[in-house]
Scaffold this active site. Structure first.
Site, PDB file in Angstrom:
ATOM      1  N   LYS A   1       0.802  -1.221   0.000  1.00  0.00           N
ATOM      2  CA  LYS A   1       0.000   0.000   0.000  1.00  0.00           C
ATOM      3  C   LYS A   1       0.836   1.273   0.000  1.00  0.00           C
ATOM      4  CE  LYS A   1      -4.250  -1.765   2.123  1.00  0.00           C
ATOM      5  NZ  LYS A   1      -5.236  -1.560   3.204  1.00  0.00           N
TER       6      LYS A   1
ATOM      7  N   ASP B   1     -10.601   2.620   2.265  1.00  0.00           N
ATOM      8  CA  ASP B   1     -10.795   1.902   3.523  1.00  0.00           C
ATOM      9  C   ASP B   1     -11.633   2.687   4.536  1.00  0.00           C
ATOM     10  OD1 ASP B   1      -9.483  -0.453   2.863  1.00  0.00           O
ATOM     11  OD2 ASP B   1      -7.532   0.286   3.525  1.00  0.00           O
TER      12      ASP B   1
ATOM     13  N   TYR C   1     -12.691  -9.743  10.940  1.00  0.00           N
ATOM     14  CA  TYR C   1     -13.909 -10.447  10.541  1.00  0.00           C
ATOM     15  C   TYR C   1     -13.717 -11.961  10.465  1.00  0.00           C
ATOM     16  CZ  TYR C   1     -11.813  -9.983   5.838  1.00  0.00           C
ATOM     17  OH  TYR C   1     -10.963 -10.000   4.762  1.00  0.00           O
TER      18      TYR C   1
END
Length: 284
Positions: A60, A96, A211
């Site tokens: 990133k 994001d 998650y």
């Protein structure tokens, strides 16, 4: 999608579900790209004429330095999770933080303006959330991290609303976002609590960006005390929706994205398994 490791990614399901719902002859494929190859990746998008690509760790930051230009959000974060091939240039975006805010608005009717927020962590996901909360008009964005210098740097992304905080201040917050890996399945710290659940209760919204599992021990504990809770799936879906909108100019088909998470390869509760093999992001 590009990054390393990449096979665990759920993003391919999301993108391919959207393409199918639109009737687009596009496919989502994964590229295992190690650190140090960010510039080559950006050049490949331009050379091959790809409409876009999603980017994950460890690329990133280095991809941000290789783009022709950055969106204002990506510029502030110096991190990119979405490449868009637009007008002959490769543009770096970061979806994001806005993905989380969209998820909280859709699922809980929560909007940050004028609210007190606390973020646990100062890593990449935390910084994206902190920046988005500040931009959305939060009254206060407190950042709690192990290193005071990291907390201060991350808090500055929220502008005047941001400051380093203490865990105990969560009791007075409207929103608490857990943005560290604590509680992630297979991480060896599944039972660790990033924040004392006794600090939260009715009137709080607690979010864990993990998650897998869908409900971490910490989320279960704060839910038992009466707090509203959310896991990281909403952020995953909505950040992908924003990327799709950048690539196609179309509103993302959210119902199709959610359905894509529940296709074969889900766990035995019909919910997605982050350890399931993935494919990747759009190559049209």
């Amino acid at each position: 999608m590009a990054g390393s490791p990449i096979r665990h990614s759920l993003s391919p399901r999301l993108h391919n579900a959207a393409f199918a719902s639109w009737g687009l002859d596009w496919a989502s494929v994964a590229f295992e790209v190690p650190a140090g190859q960010g510039r080559a990746l950006v050049e490949a998008v331009a050379t091959l004429g790809l409409p876009g690509l999603s980017v994950t760790m460890p690329l990133k930051e280095e991809v941000a330095h290789a783009c022709d230009r950055l969106s204002p959000v990506a510029e502030r974060l110096q991190a990119v999770n979405c490449l868009v091939h637009r007008d002959g240039q490769v543009v770096g975006e970061n979806t994001d933080g806005d993905g989380l805010l969209r998820a909280l608005a859709a699922e809980h009717g929560f909007h940050p303006r004028g609210r007190r927020c606390l973020v646990l962590g100062a890593g990449g996901a935390a910084r994206a959330v902190i920046e988005a909360l500040g931009r959305a008009g939060a009254e206060e964005v407190l950042v709690v991290a192990r290193r005071p210098d990291a907390a201060a740097r991350a808090a500055s992304l929220a502008g005047p609303a941001g400051r380093p905080g203490r865990a105990e201040e969560a009791a007075g917050a409207d929103l608490v976002v857990q943005a560290t890996p604590l509680g992630m399945a297979g991480g060896g710290q599944e039972r660790a609590f990033p924040l004392d659940p006794e600090l939260l209760g009715p009137g709080h919204l607690a979010v864990d960006l993990v998650y897998h599992p869908l409900r971490t021990p910490w989320l279960a504990a704060v839910a038992a005390r009466g707090a509203a809770t959310a896991n990281g799936l909403g952020m995953l879906v909505h950040q992908a929706a924003l990327a799709l909108e950048h690539w196609t100019g179309r509103p993302a088909p959210l119902d199709a994205l959610w359905a894509g998470l529940r296709r074969p390869g889900s766990d035995d509760r019909g919910t997605p398994s982050a350890s399931s093999p993935g494919t990747g992001e759009p190559v049209a």
